[in-house]
Design an enzyme around this catalytic site. Structure first.
Site, short mmCIF file in Angstrom:
data_model
loop_
_atom_site.label_atom_id
_atom_site.label_comp_id
_atom_site.label_asym_id
_atom_site.label_seq_id
_atom_site.Cartn_x
_atom_site.Cartn_y
_atom_site.Cartn_z
N THR A 160 0.81 -1.23 0.00
CA THR A 160 0.00 0.00 0.00
C THR A 160 0.84 1.28 0.00
O THR A 160 0.31 2.36 -0.21
CB THR A 160 -0.90 0.02 1.26
OG1 THR A 160 -0.06 -0.23 2.40
CG2 THR A 160 -1.97 -1.04 1.18
N VAL A 173 6.45 2.66 -2.40
CA VAL A 173 7.19 1.66 -3.16
C VAL A 173 6.27 0.49 -3.53
O VAL A 173 6.31 -0.03 -4.64
CB VAL A 173 8.42 1.17 -2.36
CG1 VAL A 173 9.15 0.06 -3.09
CG2 VAL A 173 9.38 2.34 -2.09
N SER A 198 -4.82 -2.16 6.97
CA SER A 198 -5.19 -2.27 5.55
C SER A 198 -5.74 -3.65 5.21
O SER A 198 -6.42 -3.83 4.20
CB SER A 198 -3.97 -2.03 4.66
OG SER A 198 -3.39 -0.80 4.92
N CYS A 247 17.92 4.34 -2.25
CA CYS A 247 17.54 4.94 -3.54
C CYS A 247 18.53 5.99 -4.04
O CYS A 247 18.58 6.28 -5.24
CB CYS A 247 16.14 5.53 -3.44
SG CYS A 247 15.87 6.47 -1.93
N GLY A 281 10.65 9.83 -1.78
CA GLY A 281 11.66 9.02 -1.10
C GLY A 281 11.39 8.88 0.39
O GLY A 281 11.95 8.00 1.05
N GLU A 323 20.64 8.84 6.50
CA GLU A 323 20.83 8.63 5.05
C GLU A 323 22.31 8.68 4.64
O GLU A 323 22.78 7.86 3.87
CB GLU A 323 20.04 9.72 4.31
CG GLU A 323 19.86 9.47 2.83
CD GLU A 323 18.76 8.47 2.50
OE1 GLU A 323 18.23 7.78 3.41
OE2 GLU A 323 18.42 8.36 1.31
N HIS A 358 15.84 11.53 -7.71
CA HIS A 358 16.93 12.07 -6.89
C HIS A 358 18.05 12.60 -7.80
O HIS A 358 18.48 11.90 -8.74
CB HIS A 358 17.53 10.98 -6.00
CG HIS A 358 16.61 10.49 -4.90
ND1 HIS A 358 15.40 11.07 -4.62
CD2 HIS A 358 16.77 9.47 -4.01
CE1 HIS A 358 14.84 10.43 -3.59
NE2 HIS A 358 15.64 9.45 -3.21
N ASN A 413 13.67 7.43 -7.97
CA ASN A 413 13.89 6.80 -6.66
C ASN A 413 12.95 5.65 -6.37
O ASN A 413 13.34 4.71 -5.66
CB ASN A 413 13.82 7.84 -5.54
CG ASN A 413 12.57 8.66 -5.58
OD1 ASN A 413 12.34 9.39 -6.55
ND2 ASN A 413 11.75 8.54 -4.56
N THR A 414 11.71 5.68 -6.87
CA THR A 414 10.84 4.53 -6.54
C THR A 414 10.85 3.46 -7.65
O THR A 414 10.33 2.37 -7.45
CB THR A 414 9.38 4.94 -6.23
OG1 THR A 414 8.81 5.56 -7.38
CG2 THR A 414 9.30 5.85 -5.03
N1 LIG Z 1 10.28 5.72 -1.19
C1 LIG Z 1 11.44 5.45 -1.74
O1 LIG Z 1 11.91 6.13 -2.70
C2 LIG Z 1 12.26 4.28 -1.27
C3 LIG Z 1 13.38 3.93 -2.01
C4 LIG Z 1 14.16 2.84 -1.59
C5 LIG Z 1 13.81 2.13 -0.47
N2 LIG Z 1 12.72 2.51 0.26
C6 LIG Z 1 12.38 1.69 1.43
O2 LIG Z 1 11.23 0.91 1.06
C7 LIG Z 1 10.37 0.72 2.20
C8 LIG Z 1 8.99 1.27 1.91
O3 LIG Z 1 9.10 2.68 1.65
P1 LIG Z 1 7.85 3.57 1.26
O4 LIG Z 1 8.41 4.87 0.86
O5 LIG Z 1 6.97 2.81 0.32
O6 LIG Z 1 7.10 3.69 2.68
P2 LIG Z 1 5.54 3.95 2.99
O7 LIG Z 1 4.90 4.69 1.87
O8 LIG Z 1 5.51 4.54 4.34
O9 LIG Z 1 4.91 2.45 3.04
C9 LIG Z 1 5.20 1.56 4.11
C10 LIG Z 1 4.48 0.23 3.91
O10 LIG Z 1 4.75 -0.56 5.09
C11 LIG Z 1 3.50 -1.07 5.61
N3 LIG Z 1 3.54 -1.19 7.07
C12 LIG Z 1 3.77 -0.22 7.99
N4 LIG Z 1 3.69 -0.72 9.25
C13 LIG Z 1 3.40 -2.04 9.12
C14 LIG Z 1 3.18 -3.12 10.03
N5 LIG Z 1 3.26 -2.95 11.36
N6 LIG Z 1 2.90 -4.35 9.52
C15 LIG Z 1 2.83 -4.57 8.20
N7 LIG Z 1 3.01 -3.58 7.27
C16 LIG Z 1 3.30 -2.34 7.73
C17 LIG Z 1 2.47 0.00 5.22
O11 LIG Z 1 1.16 -0.60 5.25
P3 LIG Z 1 -0.15 0.27 5.70
O12 LIG Z 1 -0.46 1.14 4.53
O13 LIG Z 1 -1.16 -0.77 5.94
O14 LIG Z 1 0.25 1.05 6.92
C18 LIG Z 1 2.95 0.35 3.81
O15 LIG Z 1 2.47 -0.61 2.89
C19 LIG Z 1 11.06 1.44 3.38
O16 LIG Z 1 11.80 0.51 4.11
C20 LIG Z 1 11.96 2.45 2.68
O17 LIG Z 1 13.06 2.83 3.45
C21 LIG Z 1 11.92 3.55 -0.12
#
Ligand SMILES: NC(=O)c1ccc[n+]([C@@H]2O[C@H](COP(=O)([O-])OP(=O)(O)OC[C@H]3O[C@@H](n4cnc5c(N)ncnc54)[C@H](OP(=O)(O)O)[C@@H]3O)[C@@H](O)[C@H]2O)c1
Length: 350
Positions: A12, A15, A40, A150, A181, A203, A243, A327-328
């Protein structure tokens, strides 16, 4: 060929949504399960994403009716992509790997574990062998493979031909990182509008440490860190996706700008593997003096390339240039999918 069923943990988030988009019609993988937090779970993906889908016009049709599950290792697909928040990813991913699942993770939790590959297929495909040690060390039936931060991934791809052809001694990188990000909702609008935030917690440390591991070598069943200096400064800027990274390098061998461009343009170590998500050119070199720019260039090669421009002499180190990358896509979901494609052709998904 029968497609391999796969699941997405954290489907959700920012990423996770990219995974849903990039796995639509994937020739080797079929997304059959999505999972997220308790809040969710239990609804269809479409219901739970009401007002939360952020990355394109609409949720792809194929994913709408999938029931969102909890992140417990009782999924049917034995290969899972993890886009979980790092506050939970560590334990959940271990739990899956222990129970025989192959986990391709975006999260930082296990990236620096000695027996976990921090994989970029163009750079260090041989690091995949560490999963054999990982399974043995931990007595796990499955395993975890990670993709880098990223920011780290894009300039590392660009550093690789420099390391191979000229040797690296020092690298300085200053990033201007997009809002996506930070996940959703990320930085508050009143903090980032009309502003630059010169700090992203943890970071710089991640970017520096990951670079040495990614560009390190595999010897005697261990990844030995690359032995050059890296210094990173990371900033959050008011850009949606993409980025931008200003990089200066000190090289071991003398060279010139034309040779550097040639080494980057010739860099295509995956060409013969024909992986579905592999960009035709992993490094795209732009000639225009005011490029790359996130708004114009983040989707080059469908967001899977690292785009370079402004390659010129540096009066302190040897050369400097600008790198841009999505980045994503290549910085997260696309990188994980490419890793899984490499694992498939190397026989790790059997
Ligand atoms: N954004 C980027 O550009 C990027 C790039 C490289 C790596 N990352 C890494 O990829 C990961 C996801 O990043 P994001 O930006 O997509 O974060 P995000 O938008 O905050 O999404 C986090 C996800 O984790 C789930 N989650 C949170 N708490 C949980 C729990 N207790 N049990 C099960 N699921 C849970 C959330 O589900 P709900 O919606 O149900 O809360 C959501 O699906 C992170 O570790 C981040 O550091 C991100």
């Amino acid at each position: 060929m029968d497609k391999i069923p796969v699941g997405v943990l954290g489907a959700t988030g920012m990423v996770g949504q990219r995974f849903i988009q990039l796995l639509e019609d994937h020739p080797w993988f079929k997304l059959t399960e999505v999972a997220a937090s308790e809040k969710s779970a239990g609804k269809t993906y479409e219901e739970t994403m009401k007002g939360r889908w952020r990355i394109s016009n609409e949720i792809p049709e194929y994913a709408r009716k999938l029931k969102v599950k909890e992140c417990k290792p009782n999924l049917k697909s034995m290969m899972v992509f993890s886009a979980l928040d790092s506050s939970v990813a560590g334990e959940v991913e271990e739990d899956f790997a222990k129970n025989g699942y192959i986990v391709a993770s975006n999260s930082s939790n296990h990236r620096m574990d000695k027996d976990v590959p921090l994989l970029i297929p163009e750079i260090n495909p041989q690091h995949l062998e560490m999963v054999k040690i990982q399974k043995k060390n931990r007595k796990w039936k499955g395993f975890i493979v990670t993709n880098p931060n990223c920011t780290a991934i894009h300039f590392n791809i660009v550093l690789k031909p420099l390391q191979d052809n000229f040797g690296l001694e020092k690298v300085m990188i200053t990033s201007m990182q997009a809002l996506s990000g930070a996940g959703y909702p990320g930085v508050a609008s009143l903090d980032i509008l009309d502003n630059v935030i010169p700090y992203i917690g943890g970071e710089e440390e991640k970017v520096e440490a990951e670079t040495r591991k990614i560009l390190g070598s595999l010897k005697d069943n261990e990844i030995k860190n690359a032995q050059f200096y890296v210094s990173a400064q990371c900033n959050r800027v008011n850009v949606n996706d993409g980025h931008t990274e200003c990089v200066s390098v000190k090289l071991t061998k003398k060279t010139d700008v034309d040779e550097i461009i040639k080494s980057m343009k010739n860099f295509n170590p995956l060409r013969s593997l024909n992986l579905p998500s592999s960009p035709k050119n992993p490094i795209v070199v732009m000639k225009e003096e005011n490029r790359p720019q996130p708004k114009l260039d983040r989707n080059v090669e469908k967001g899977m390339a690292s785009v370079v421009g402004r390659i010129r002499k540096c009066s302190i180190l040897d050369y400097k240039f600008v790198v841009l990358g999505h980045n994503t896509i290549r910085g997260a979901a696309g990188a994980s999918i490419l890793n899984a494609e490499l694992m498939k052709v190397k026989g790790y998904l059997e």
